[in-house]
Design a protein around this motif. Structure first.
Motif, PDB file in Angstrom:
ATOM      1  N   THR A 231      -4.202   6.248   7.962  1.00  0.00           N
ATOM      2  CA  THR A 231      -4.082   4.959   8.627  1.00  0.00           C
ATOM      3  C   THR A 231      -5.428   4.551   9.201  1.00  0.00           C
ATOM      4  O   THR A 231      -6.056   5.298   9.943  1.00  0.00           O
ATOM      5  CB  THR A 231      -3.037   5.018   9.753  1.00  0.00           C
ATOM      6  OG1 THR A 231      -1.755   5.331   9.196  1.00  0.00           O
ATOM      7  CG2 THR A 231      -2.950   3.687  10.483  1.00  0.00           C
TER       8      THR A 231
ATOM      9  N   THR B 122      -7.532   1.702  11.388  1.00  0.00           N
ATOM     10  CA  THR B 122      -7.421   0.629  12.372  1.00  0.00           C
ATOM     11  C   THR B 122      -8.531  -0.391  12.135  1.00  0.00           C
ATOM     12  O   THR B 122      -9.707  -0.032  12.027  1.00  0.00           O
ATOM     13  CB  THR B 122      -7.530   1.181  13.796  1.00  0.00           C
ATOM     14  OG1 THR B 122      -6.466   2.129  14.018  1.00  0.00           O
ATOM     15  CG2 THR B 122      -7.416   0.063  14.823  1.00  0.00           C
TER      16      THR B 122
ATOM     17  N   THR C  16      -6.983  -4.978   1.999  1.00  0.00           N
ATOM     18  CA  THR C  16      -5.926  -5.742   2.644  1.00  0.00           C
ATOM     19  C   THR C  16      -6.473  -7.044   3.208  1.00  0.00           C
ATOM     20  O   THR C  16      -7.669  -7.165   3.482  1.00  0.00           O
ATOM     21  CB  THR C  16      -5.288  -4.907   3.779  1.00  0.00           C
ATOM     22  OG1 THR C  16      -4.147  -5.583   4.310  1.00  0.00           O
ATOM     23  CG2 THR C  16      -6.275  -4.652   4.902  1.00  0.00           C
TER      24      THR C  16
ATOM     25  N   THR D 126     -10.623   5.554  12.261  1.00  0.00           N
ATOM     26  CA  THR D 126      -9.491   6.474  12.157  1.00  0.00           C
ATOM     27  C   THR D 126      -9.692   7.543  13.216  1.00  0.00           C
ATOM     28  O   THR D 126     -10.810   7.733  13.718  1.00  0.00           O
ATOM     29  CB  THR D 126      -9.416   7.143  10.763  1.00  0.00           C
ATOM     30  OG1 THR D 126     -10.509   8.053  10.629  1.00  0.00           O
ATOM     31  CG2 THR D 126      -9.470   6.110   9.648  1.00  0.00           C
TER      32      THR D 126
ATOM     33  N   HIS E 146      -3.605   8.204   2.093  1.00  0.00           N
ATOM     34  CA  HIS E 146      -2.584   7.688   3.001  1.00  0.00           C
ATOM     35  C   HIS E 146      -2.984   7.800   4.476  1.00  0.00           C
ATOM     36  O   HIS E 146      -2.119   7.934   5.352  1.00  0.00           O
ATOM     37  CB  HIS E 146      -1.251   8.408   2.762  1.00  0.00           C
ATOM     38  CG  HIS E 146      -0.855   8.455   1.306  1.00  0.00           C
ATOM     39  ND1 HIS E 146      -0.801   7.322   0.526  1.00  0.00           N
ATOM     40  CD2 HIS E 146      -0.519   9.499   0.497  1.00  0.00           C
ATOM     41  CE1 HIS E 146      -0.435   7.657  -0.700  1.00  0.00           C
ATOM     42  NE2 HIS E 146      -0.272   8.967  -0.754  1.00  0.00           N
TER      43      HIS E 146
ATOM     44  N   HIS F 189      -5.414  -4.544  13.787  1.00  0.00           N
ATOM     45  CA  HIS F 189      -4.497  -4.404  12.663  1.00  0.00           C
ATOM     46  C   HIS F 189      -4.545  -2.959  12.176  1.00  0.00           C
ATOM     47  O   HIS F 189      -5.512  -2.236  12.432  1.00  0.00           O
ATOM     48  CB  HIS F 189      -4.879  -5.337  11.507  1.00  0.00           C
ATOM     49  CG  HIS F 189      -5.050  -6.766  11.895  1.00  0.00           C
ATOM     50  ND1 HIS F 189      -4.030  -7.689  11.807  1.00  0.00           N
ATOM     51  CD2 HIS F 189      -6.130  -7.435  12.374  1.00  0.00           C
ATOM     52  CE1 HIS F 189      -4.470  -8.865  12.218  1.00  0.00           C
ATOM     53  NE2 HIS F 189      -5.745  -8.738  12.564  1.00  0.00           N
ATOM     54  N   GLU F 190      -3.517  -2.554  11.461  1.00  0.00           N
ATOM     55  CA  GLU F 190      -3.505  -1.233  10.851  1.00  0.00           C
ATOM     56  C   GLU F 190      -3.187  -1.361   9.373  1.00  0.00           C
ATOM     57  O   GLU F 190      -2.386  -2.213   8.965  1.00  0.00           O
ATOM     58  CB  GLU F 190      -2.487  -0.310  11.527  1.00  0.00           C
ATOM     59  CG  GLU F 190      -2.901   0.150  12.917  1.00  0.00           C
ATOM     60  CD  GLU F 190      -1.967   1.219  13.469  1.00  0.00           C
ATOM     61  OE1 GLU F 190      -0.883   1.423  12.874  1.00  0.00           O
ATOM     62  OE2 GLU F 190      -2.332   1.859  14.480  1.00  0.00           O
ATOM     63  N   ALA F 191      -3.822  -0.526   8.567  1.00  0.00           N
ATOM     64  CA  ALA F 191      -3.573  -0.496   7.128  1.00  0.00           C
ATOM     65  C   ALA F 191      -3.609   0.951   6.669  1.00  0.00           C
ATOM     66  O   ALA F 191      -4.316   1.784   7.264  1.00  0.00           O
ATOM     67  CB  ALA F 191      -4.613  -1.312   6.379  1.00  0.00           C
ATOM     68  N   GLN F 192      -2.856   1.236   5.619  1.00  0.00           N
ATOM     69  CA  GLN F 192      -2.797   2.603   5.109  1.00  0.00           C
ATOM     70  C   GLN F 192      -3.560   2.713   3.800  1.00  0.00           C
ATOM     71  O   GLN F 192      -3.385   1.901   2.886  1.00  0.00           O
ATOM     72  CB  GLN F 192      -1.349   3.049   4.901  1.00  0.00           C
ATOM     73  CG  GLN F 192      -1.207   4.527   4.554  1.00  0.00           C
ATOM     74  CD  GLN F 192       0.241   4.926   4.320  1.00  0.00           C
ATOM     75  OE1 GLN F 192       0.867   4.494   3.368  1.00  0.00           O
ATOM     76  NE2 GLN F 192       0.771   5.738   5.221  1.00  0.00           N
TER      77      GLN F 192
ATOM     78  N   GLN G 218       0.809  -1.195   0.000  1.00  0.00           N
ATOM     79  CA  GLN G 218       0.000   0.000   0.000  1.00  0.00           C
ATOM     80  C   GLN G 218       0.853   1.260   0.000  1.00  0.00           C
ATOM     81  O   GLN G 218       0.362   2.363   0.204  1.00  0.00           O
ATOM     82  CB  GLN G 218      -0.922  -0.005   1.219  1.00  0.00           C
ATOM     83  CG  GLN G 218      -1.739  -1.259   1.321  1.00  0.00           C
ATOM     84  CD  GLN G 218      -3.209  -0.968   1.504  1.00  0.00           C
ATOM     85  OE1 GLN G 218      -3.642   0.163   1.573  1.00  0.00           O
ATOM     86  NE2 GLN G 218      -3.992  -2.019   1.575  1.00  0.00           N
TER      87      GLN G 218
ATOM     88  N   VAL H 146      -8.527   1.155   1.071  1.00  0.00           N
ATOM     89  CA  VAL H 146      -7.866   0.119   1.852  1.00  0.00           C
ATOM     90  C   VAL H 146      -8.384  -1.214   1.334  1.00  0.00           C
ATOM     91  O   VAL H 146      -9.596  -1.447   1.296  1.00  0.00           O
ATOM     92  CB  VAL H 146      -8.150   0.258   3.353  1.00  0.00           C
ATOM     93  CG1 VAL H 146      -7.631  -0.967   4.107  1.00  0.00           C
ATOM     94  CG2 VAL H 146      -7.529   1.519   3.913  1.00  0.00           C
TER      95      VAL H 146
END
Length: 346
Positions: free
Chosen positions: A90, A92, A112, A129, A88, A100-103, A8, A110
Motif C-alpha cells: 500500500t 500513500t 492510479t 510506505t 501488493h 490517498h492510498e493505492a495498492q 488494482q 502503482v
C-alpha cells in the motif's frame, strides 16, 4: 473528468507464466530480505489537469546503495534490472493537502488517477510506505487552454538504440554504459523550438521499453537537453493472460487514453520508420482526426533501415495523411523543423 483507472486487485486466474513468475519472486524475496535488501519507491513523472492527476510509481526490493551519494559513476544497463517487485504494497499519496492510498499490483506498479487541485505547470506529489523513504514524484498539469502537445517515440527517434536488431538492442539495454548512448541529431533542438512556439505545450515520451530503464531514460533526456515530460513505458514479462506484453497494443492504448483525457489537445506525433510508428499513428489519426496536428517521422539512413529490417520510402515534401493531417519525413531534427515550418505547424 479523467477515465476511471483500472482496478488494482489481483486476478485469481493468472496465466501459467505469471504464476511461475510469482512463485519464483516469492522465493527470491524471502532470501533477499534476509540479506538486507529493502523496499524502495521509484517515482515516475505523472501528469494531469486541474481536478485530477495520474500518479505512477513502482515499489521494489533493491540492494542497499553503499556508494557515495553525488558520485558520478558509469551505469551499465543490466543494473536497471537487478531489482525485485514488492507486490501488493500500500502506497500513500499526498497531494494538494489530501491523502490517498493505492495498492501496488503483482509487478510492484502503482498507476492510479486521484482527485486533486494542482495549478497548471510542474508540481509534485509525495509517495510513501511504512518501509521506504518518502519520495517526491514530479507531475505535469496541463492548462485547460492548451491546444497543442508533442508525443514522441524514444527508440531511434530521440535516442539511437537500433531496437529492431535483437542482439544490438540487448547490448544497448543490458551492457552499454548509459553515457555512451547517442542522441539523434537535432531532435532536442526541434522539441525546444516547438515548446517555445507553443507556450505550455507538454511533451510526452512513449516507448515499448520497460519501466526498469525509466531512470536511465530520464537522465539521458536531461543530459541531452530534451524538454522534461512524462515517460509512458510498459512492463516486460508475463501478464494475466499471456507470456509477454504487446508493445504495439501498449502504444495504441496509450494514444487512445490521451485522446480521452485531453480531448481538446491536438498532438504532433513524432516517430521513426524503423518499427511500427507509422502504422500506429495512421490508425490513431484515422480514429481521432481532431486529436492529431500532424505526424513527423524521422527517416532512418539506408544502412539503419536495412539493419532494422525495413525499407522506408523517402518523403521530402509534406504529404496528406488519411484524414488530412500533414505527414512529414526527414532524417534529423533540423530537416523536420524545416518541413514543420513549411507545413504551417509551427
Amino acid at each position: 473528468m479523467p477515465p476511471t483507472p483500472a482496478g488494482q486487485l489481483a486476478v485469481p486466474n493468472l496465466h501459467r507464466a505469471a504464476r511461475i513468475e510469482d512463485a519464483v519472486h516469492a522465493l527470491v524475496e524471502r532470501r533477499l530480505r534476509r540479506t538486507g535488501w529493502r523496499v524502495n519507491i521509484i517515482a515516475y513523472t505523472g501528469y494531469g489537469a486541474p481536478g485530477w492527476v495520474r500518479v505512477m510509481c513502482r515499489v521494489l526490493l533493491g540492494r542497499p546503495d553503499t556508494r557515495q551519494r553525488g558520485r558520478l559513476e558509469k551505469v551499465r544497463g543490466w543494473r536497471s534490472f537487478t531489482t525485485l517487485p514488492a507486490k501488493h504494497v500500500t502506497v500513500t499519496i499526498e497531494t494538494g493537502g489530501v491523502v490517498h492510498e493505492a495498492q501496488a499490483d503483482r509487478s510492484g506498479f502503482v498507476d492510479t488517477v486521484v482527485e486533486t487541485e494542482l495549478p497548471p505547470g510542474w508540481g509534485s506529489v509525495r509517495l510513501s510506505t511504512p518501509d521506504a523513504e518518502p519520495v517526491e514524484a514530479p507531475v505535469r498539469i496541463l492548462d485547460p487552454e492548451v491546444r497543442f502537445g508533442i508525443l514522441s517515440d524514444i527508440d531511434d527517434t530521440v535516442m539511437v538504440t537500433a531496437l529492431p536488431r535483437p542482439l544490438l538492442a540487448a547490448w544497448n539495454t543490458f551492457v552499454l554504459d548509459e553515457h555512451a548512448r547517442a542522441a539523434v541529431p537535432g531532435m532536442a533542438v526541434l522539441y525546444e523550438r516547438l515548446v517555445t512556439a507553443h507556450p505550455g505545450a507538454p511533451v510526452f515520451y512513449l516507448s515499448t521499453g520497460a519501466w526498469n530503464v525509466a531512470p536511465t531514460l530520464t537522465r539521458f533526456l536531461s543530459r541531452h537537453l530534451y524538454p522534461a515530460g512524462p515517460l509512458l513505458l510498459t512492463d516486460w514479462g508475463p501478464t494475466q493472460d499471456r507470456w509477454f506484453r504487446s508493445g504495439r497494443e501498449h502504444k495504441r492504448a496509450t494514444l487512445a487514453r490521451l485522446a480521452k483525457e485531453f480531448p481538446d489537445v491536438r498532438w504532433l506525433l513524432v516517430g521513426d520508420d524503423g518499427q511500427h510508428d507509422q502504422e500506429i499513428y495512421r490508425e490513431f489519426a484515422a480514429a481521432h482526426p481532431d486529436n492529431v496536428a500532424g505526424v513527423a517521422i524521422r527517416r532512418l539512413s539506408p544502412t539503419q533501415a536495412v539493419l532494422a529490417g525495413s525499407l522506408p520510402v523517402p518523403h521530402d515534401r509534406p504529404q496528406e495523411g488519411p484524414v488530412g493531417q500533414k505527414w512529414l519525413s526527414a532524417p534529423d531534427g533540423a530537416g523536420l523543423w524545416t518541413l514543420l515550418r513549411g507545413a504551417g505547424l509551427v
